[in-house]
Enzyme design. Sequence first.
Site, short mmCIF file in Angstrom:
data_model
loop_
_atom_site.label_atom_id
_atom_site.label_comp_id
_atom_site.label_asym_id
_atom_site.label_seq_id
_atom_site.Cartn_x
_atom_site.Cartn_y
_atom_site.Cartn_z
N HIS A 1 14.13 54.96 49.33
CA HIS A 1 13.42 55.41 48.20
C HIS A 1 14.01 56.74 47.83
CE1 HIS A 1 10.47 52.50 47.39
NE2 HIS A 1 10.11 52.80 48.65
N ARG B 1 16.16 55.71 57.47
CA ARG B 1 15.41 54.34 57.00
C ARG B 1 16.32 53.68 56.04
NH1 ARG B 1 9.88 53.26 53.55
NH2 ARG B 1 10.72 55.07 51.96
N GLU C 1 4.38 46.55 56.50
CA GLU C 1 3.74 47.10 55.35
C GLU C 1 3.36 46.14 54.35
OE1 GLU C 1 6.61 49.94 53.61
OE2 GLU C 1 8.23 48.87 54.10
N ASP D 1 2.65 50.84 50.94
CA ASP D 1 2.98 49.44 50.63
C ASP D 1 1.90 48.75 51.10
OD1 ASP D 1 5.19 49.29 48.65
OD2 ASP D 1 6.49 50.04 50.42
C1 3PY Z 1 4.89 52.95 52.96
O1 3PY Z 1 4.02 53.78 53.00
O2 3PY Z 1 5.05 52.05 52.06
C2 3PY Z 1 6.06 53.71 53.14
O3 3PY Z 1 7.30 52.75 52.94
C3 3PY Z 1 6.27 55.01 53.66
O4 3PY Z 1 7.59 55.68 53.42
MG MG Z 2 6.98 51.15 52.06
#
Ligand code: 3PY
Ligand code: MG
Length: 255
Positions: A46, A71, A147, A173
């Site tokens: 991101h 990441r 996530e 997410d």
């Molecule tokens: C999330 O909380 O989905 C993330 O990817 C945190 O960076």
């Molecule tokens: Mg995420």
Amino acid sequence: MRPNGLKQLAAAGTPAINAWLSSDSTYIAEVLGHCGFDAVTVDLQHGQFGMDALPSLLQAISATPAMPWVRSSGNNLAEINKLLDMGAYGIICPMIETAEQAQDLVDATRYAPLGRRSFGPARGLLYGGSDYLNNANDTILVLAMIETPTGLENADKILQVPGLDGIYIGPNDLALSLGISPALSWKETALAEHIPSLIKLCHQHNKYSGIFCSDVDMAADMQAAGASLVTPGNDVQLLRSEASQRIMQLKEARS
Ligand code: 3PY
Ligand code: MG
């Protein structure tokens, strides 16, 4: 090979504190690395920059006591190979949902026989040391992001994939994909059940558990819940929160 401080902390049962870089400023990367964070993670998913920004960001972090982590933008062998070759000591991979995907991640991050990482460690040798090749598999931390509901369901199988160190929970997410507004406090939603269960599962498998936190209170709760690593917000959130706090304080002092 230079030891991975995060592995040493985990072995001692001490939670690590991780910074999250969403900007491509080498200056901010360096400042955060000198603040006392155990790692600084560059967010290639991101963050508003591309792969070209990575070598200098990792160099900036390497000039500090913090470990340089990334990441990745996805579960892509070519990209992850490059990030490791640039000297990343930790890889967090988004959206892992199955043991097969976790195996792909292991393939991308580990040299044979564990995986299919190609040889060409470039800057990894400079940062890690001349014995990098023999020790990289045991030194570099690799975390699969959980996530989504499918990831949640398969977490037990994902944690059993050899060569994977553990998971990193993405609460935003996870909330979104469970139909929960990420704006709500995790404590008021089903995440209050899912997140501690995931951390507990990691303990049962003797695996690493990291988590992104929206604020310092959540990070403190996650430390108390037994997470191996907490990220108390990203660089921009830290800046905004401190700036807003100072403005509020000065405005209050006027009255
Ligand atoms: C999330 O909380 O989905 C993330 O990817 C945190 O960076
Ligand atoms: Mg995420």
